[in-house]
Write a protein that holds these residues in place. Sequence first.
Motif, PDB file in Angstrom:
ATOM      1  N   VAL A  28       0.846  -1.191   0.000  1.00  8.92           N
ATOM      2  CA  VAL A  28       0.000   0.000   0.000  1.00  8.92           C
ATOM      3  C   VAL A  28       0.884   1.244   0.000  1.00  8.92           C
ATOM      4  N   LEU A  29       0.628   2.159  -0.937  1.00  6.28           N
ATOM      5  CA  LEU A  29       1.337   3.443  -0.979  1.00  6.28           C
ATOM      6  C   LEU A  29       0.327   4.556  -0.728  1.00  6.28           C
ATOM      7  N   THR A  30       0.582   5.370   0.286  1.00  2.86           N
ATOM      8  CA  THR A  30      -0.312   6.504   0.557  1.00  2.86           C
ATOM      9  C   THR A  30       0.377   7.818   0.223  1.00  2.86           C
ATOM     10  N   GLY A  31      -0.455   8.782  -0.219  1.00  6.72           N
ATOM     11  CA  GLY A  31       0.048  10.105  -0.561  1.00  6.72           C
ATOM     12  C   GLY A  31      -0.726  11.192   0.145  1.00  6.72           C
ATOM     13  N   ALA A  32      -0.562  12.416  -0.318  1.00  2.71           N
ATOM     14  CA  ALA A  32      -1.092  13.594   0.376  1.00  2.71           C
ATOM     15  C   ALA A  32      -2.600  13.564   0.551  1.00  2.71           C
ATOM     16  N   GLY A  33      -3.305  12.879  -0.347  1.00  2.97           N
ATOM     17  CA  GLY A  33      -4.755  12.867  -0.284  1.00  2.97           C
ATOM     18  C   GLY A  33      -5.314  12.284   0.996  1.00  2.97           C
ATOM     19  N   ILE A  34      -4.667  11.251   1.533  1.00  4.18           N
ATOM     20  CA  ILE A  34      -5.173  10.629   2.754  1.00  4.18           C
ATOM     21  C   ILE A  34      -4.998  11.563   3.948  1.00  4.18           C
ATOM     22  N   SER A  35      -3.920  12.335   3.962  1.00  6.63           N
ATOM     23  CA  SER A  35      -3.697  13.298   5.051  1.00  6.63           C
ATOM     24  C   SER A  35      -4.585  14.528   4.892  1.00  6.63           C
ATOM     25  N   ALA A  36      -4.882  14.887   3.653  1.00  5.46           N
ATOM     26  CA  ALA A  36      -5.768  16.034   3.410  1.00  5.46           C
ATOM     27  C   ALA A  36      -7.132  15.811   4.049  1.00  5.46           C
ATOM     28  N   GLU A  37      -7.555  14.559   4.131  1.00  3.61           N
ATOM     29  CA  GLU A  37      -8.841  14.245   4.759  1.00  3.61           C
ATOM     30  C   GLU A  37      -8.808  14.464   6.277  1.00  3.61           C
ATOM     31  N   SER A  38      -7.613  14.626   6.830  1.00  2.00           N
ATOM     32  CA  SER A  38      -7.468  14.984   8.250  1.00  2.00           C
ATOM     33  C   SER A  38      -7.225  16.478   8.431  1.00  2.00           C
ATOM     34  N   ASN A 115       3.968  10.707   2.745  1.00  3.76           N
ATOM     35  CA  ASN A 115       3.634  11.798   3.657  1.00  3.76           C
ATOM     36  C   ASN A 115       4.677  11.925   4.761  1.00  3.76           C
ATOM     37  N   VAL A 116       4.845  13.137   5.251  1.00  5.06           N
ATOM     38  CA  VAL A 116       5.836  13.385   6.303  1.00  5.06           C
ATOM     39  C   VAL A 116       5.192  13.529   7.676  1.00  5.06           C
ATOM     40  N   ASP A 117       3.868  13.447   7.742  1.00  7.12           N
ATOM     41  CA  ASP A 117       3.202  13.496   9.045  1.00  7.12           C
ATOM     42  C   ASP A 117       3.275  12.114   9.712  1.00  7.12           C
ATOM     43  N   GLN A 122       0.131   7.331  14.553  1.00 10.02           N
ATOM     44  CA  GLN A 122      -0.890   7.612  15.557  1.00 10.02           C
ATOM     45  C   GLN A 122      -2.010   6.577  15.518  1.00 10.02           C
ATOM     46  N   ALA A 123      -2.291   6.056  14.326  1.00 12.57           N
ATOM     47  CA  ALA A 123      -3.340   5.045  14.181  1.00 12.57           C
ATOM     48  C   ALA A 123      -2.833   3.639  14.509  1.00 12.57           C
ATOM     49  N   SER A 124      -1.534   3.532  14.844  1.00  7.67           N
ATOM     50  CA  SER A 124      -0.892   2.264  15.238  1.00  7.67           C
ATOM     51  C   SER A 124      -0.491   1.384  14.054  1.00  7.67           C
ATOM     52  N   SER A 125      -0.243   1.997  12.901  1.00 11.61           N
ATOM     53  CA  SER A 125       0.290   1.254  11.761  1.00 11.61           C
ATOM     54  C   SER A 125       1.807   1.184  11.826  1.00 11.61           C
ATOM     55  N   THR A 126       2.355   0.168  11.168  1.00  7.30           N
ATOM     56  CA  THR A 126       3.784   0.101  10.893  1.00  7.30           C
ATOM     57  C   THR A 126       3.981   0.631   9.476  1.00  7.30           C
ATOM     58  N   VAL A 127       4.801   1.671   9.320  1.00  7.73           N
ATOM     59  CA  VAL A 127       4.879   2.354   8.028  1.00  7.73           C
ATOM     60  C   VAL A 127       6.316   2.754   7.711  1.00  7.73           C
ATOM     61  N   THR A 128       6.642   2.734   6.424  1.00  7.31           N
ATOM     62  CA  THR A 128       7.935   3.205   5.936  1.00  7.31           C
ATOM     63  C   THR A 128       7.739   4.574   5.299  1.00  7.31           C
ATOM     64  N   HIS A 129       8.513   5.563   5.764  1.00  6.51           N
ATOM     65  CA  HIS A 129       8.419   6.935   5.234  1.00  6.51           C
ATOM     66  C   HIS A 129       9.460   7.139   4.132  1.00  6.51           C
ATOM     67  N   LEU A 134       8.274  14.825   9.483  1.00  3.18           N
ATOM     68  CA  LEU A 134       8.196  16.242   9.856  1.00  3.18           C
ATOM     69  C   LEU A 134       8.643  16.496  11.288  1.00  3.18           C
ATOM     70  N   TRP A 135       8.530  15.497  12.146  1.00  2.00           N
ATOM     71  CA  TRP A 135       8.838  15.686  13.563  1.00  2.00           C
ATOM     72  C   TRP A 135      10.282  15.348  13.909  1.00  2.00           C
ATOM     73  N   CYS A 136      11.080  15.032  12.890  1.00  2.00           N
ATOM     74  CA  CYS A 136      12.487  14.697  13.118  1.00  2.00           C
ATOM     75  C   CYS A 136      13.389  15.768  12.510  1.00  2.00           C
ATOM     76  N   ASN A 137      14.554  15.950  13.138  1.00  4.96           N
ATOM     77  CA  ASN A 137      15.549  16.903  12.658  1.00  4.96           C
ATOM     78  C   ASN A 137      16.905  16.224  12.565  1.00  4.96           C
TER      79      ASN A 137
END
Length: 266
Positions: A28-38, A115-117, A122-129, A134-137
């Motif tokens: 499964v590949l997710t893009g900006a559209g799924i985050s836009a719904e949030s 996505n970088v969010d 938060q939903a408890s998925s295991t995901v590869t970015h 966004l929260w890392c420096n």
Amino acid sequence: MLAELSPALIAEVELATKLLKSKQRICVLTGAGISAESGIPTFRDKQTGLWENYGVEDLATPDAFIRDPKLVWSWYQWRRQVVADKKPNPAHDALAQWQYHAQSSNQQVTLITQNVDDLHEQASSTVTHLHGNLWCNRCSQCERPYPNQARNSYSGENALSFDETLMTCEHCDGYIRPDIVWFGEALPVDEWQAAENAATNCEVFISIGTSSLVYPAAGLSQLAKQNGAKVIEINPDPTPNTLVDITLAEKAGIILPLLIQEITSL
């Protein structure tokens, strides 16, 4: 309820359900559209307020950071403020539910995101970015991760503020930058290898909320197709992609809960 969808869309959902129930390896590949719904603006959305006169070349390239690190850092601190209160939507929750269910079934559901969010986490998925977090420096010079880079460092007691003051690395004095893949930069090697492997070996590739225009991530569906996988697209505005076998032309937050319910039912 499926009955709330159009007959044509119901037929596509039923096709997708039958296909996914019969396969073991799903990518499964997710893009900006799924985050836009949030409520998270996409990068292609028009910038507002202080940022409306700036473009990609001013805010999200290595040259931009070299030219004006304060400007770029300030914009990312602003972006963090925008995202800080956003929560997973039903699409994120459904994918997490599917991954959890797969642990006790014969499926493997690999989730990759552009996505970088951190809404998948938060939903408890295991995901590869693929494009960073966004929260890392990290240091712009020596590449070392910067301490206190967890998202929860930005909230609660002893919170790391959204201060726009530039920070420097304690090892080399280089400026600290967001750990994001900027335009013109290569994707992280390990993450890209994991995505390539998942796409190459999957039996079904699902593209959710992405335009399929940003490479190299957009090439993952091609890679999957070349290796015999079926391709499903979930997008209210489907792309003119000849690789797609099943198109679910609706918001992910509407389709995914229904689809996952059908897939995981006995």
